[in-house]
Design a protein around this motif. Structure first.
Motif, mmCIF file in Angstrom:
data_model
loop_
_atom_site.group_PDB
_atom_site.id
_atom_site.type_symbol
_atom_site.label_atom_id
_atom_site.label_comp_id
_atom_site.label_asym_id
_atom_site.label_seq_id
_atom_site.Cartn_x
_atom_site.Cartn_y
_atom_site.Cartn_z
ATOM 1 N N VAL A 83 0.834 -1.204 0.000
ATOM 2 C CA VAL A 83 0.000 0.000 0.000
ATOM 3 C C VAL A 83 0.869 1.254 0.000
ATOM 4 C CG1 VAL A 83 -1.835 1.254 1.191
ATOM 5 C CG2 VAL A 83 -1.856 -1.241 1.167
ATOM 6 N N SER A 84 1.599 1.500 1.088
ATOM 7 C CA SER A 84 2.422 2.695 1.171
ATOM 8 C C SER A 84 3.491 2.519 2.244
ATOM 9 C CB SER A 84 1.564 3.914 1.507
ATOM 10 O OG SER A 84 2.360 5.055 1.707
ATOM 11 N N SER A 85 4.664 3.074 1.982
ATOM 12 C CA SER A 85 5.752 2.987 2.959
ATOM 13 C C SER A 85 5.526 3.924 4.144
ATOM 14 C CB SER A 85 7.084 3.298 2.287
ATOM 15 O OG SER A 85 7.055 4.607 1.751
ATOM 16 N N VAL A 86 4.549 4.807 4.061
ATOM 17 C CA VAL A 86 4.204 5.695 5.178
ATOM 18 C C VAL A 86 3.791 4.886 6.394
ATOM 19 C CG1 VAL A 86 2.569 7.470 5.927
ATOM 20 C CG2 VAL A 86 3.559 7.571 3.640
ATOM 21 N N PHE A 87 3.170 3.755 6.155
ATOM 22 C CA PHE A 87 2.710 2.918 7.261
ATOM 23 C C PHE A 87 3.877 2.338 8.066
ATOM 24 C CE2 PHE A 87 -1.031 2.787 4.455
ATOM 25 C CZ PHE A 87 -1.935 3.340 5.337
#
Length: 194
Positions: free
Chosen positions: A144-148
């Motif tokens: 999904v996203s590396s922000v997580f």
């Protein structure tokens, strides 16, 4: 020194011996009076308090009683932190449900684990207490996203490692305090017997 517990044991033993036993041999069923027989357990508790075999049990019960309020408040604190994190995760996941670049199986996995507040709370509960947090975080980071990764790292560092270790240390401190007091109590009782 007059001991109330000893006096109560004597009184209830006399009631049991001279009143309840003759009544139970007659044909009348007086179950209310039979309830007084439970007070005979007080004698067993008196024995348990002085026997060295039951030291660990005495310490365990004393620790539980001494740290009961701390246990309740630590559970409340952990629940509130888990609830906040799960709501944040639930809100952060929502925009990705409309992203066409995410596969259908990943969207289904996201909904299953973070799609609603209840599902997200259960997943965060598993992250916090199961020790298997990579199972619930890695798919978000990779698909999904590396922000997580940053969000999960903060939560895992603060809650899973730091907060649970602090709570464990507080319970350990209470246990050592109760054990020290118990040793002092046994020494005091031995000295009083002499």
């Amino acid at each position: 020194k007059f001991n109330i517990v000893d006096a109560a044991i004597v009184v209830f033993s006399c009631i049991d011996l001279y009143i309840l036993r003759p009544l139970t041999t007659s044909e009348s069923n007086l179950t209310v009076l039979r309830a007084f027989r439970f007070f005979r357990l007080a004698r067993a508790f008196r024995v348990i308090r002085t026997m060295d075999v039951f030291t660990k049990l005495r310490i365990l019960i004393g620790t539980f009683v001494a740290s009961f309020l701390a246990l309740i408040w630590s559970m409340v604190l952990l629940f509130l932190v888990m609830l906040m994190y799960s709501l944040i995760m639930c809100q952060l996941i929502q925009p990705y449900f409309d992203d066409p670049s995410i596969s259908e199986s990943t969207l289904e996995w996201m909904y299953t684990h973070y799609g609603t507040a209840g599902r997200s709370l259960w997943t965060v509960f598993e992250i916090t207490f199961s020790g298997g947090w990579p199972t619930w975080v890695t798919p978000l980071i990779e698909e999904v996203s590396s922000v997580f990764a940053y969000i999960a790292a903060i939560y895992i560092s603060v809650v899973v490692f730091a907060m649970t270790r602090i709570i464990t240390a507080l319970f350990l401190k209470d246990t050592l305090h109760v054990a020290a007091n118990d040793a002092e109590m046994v020494i005091q009782e031995k000295m009083n017997e002499k």
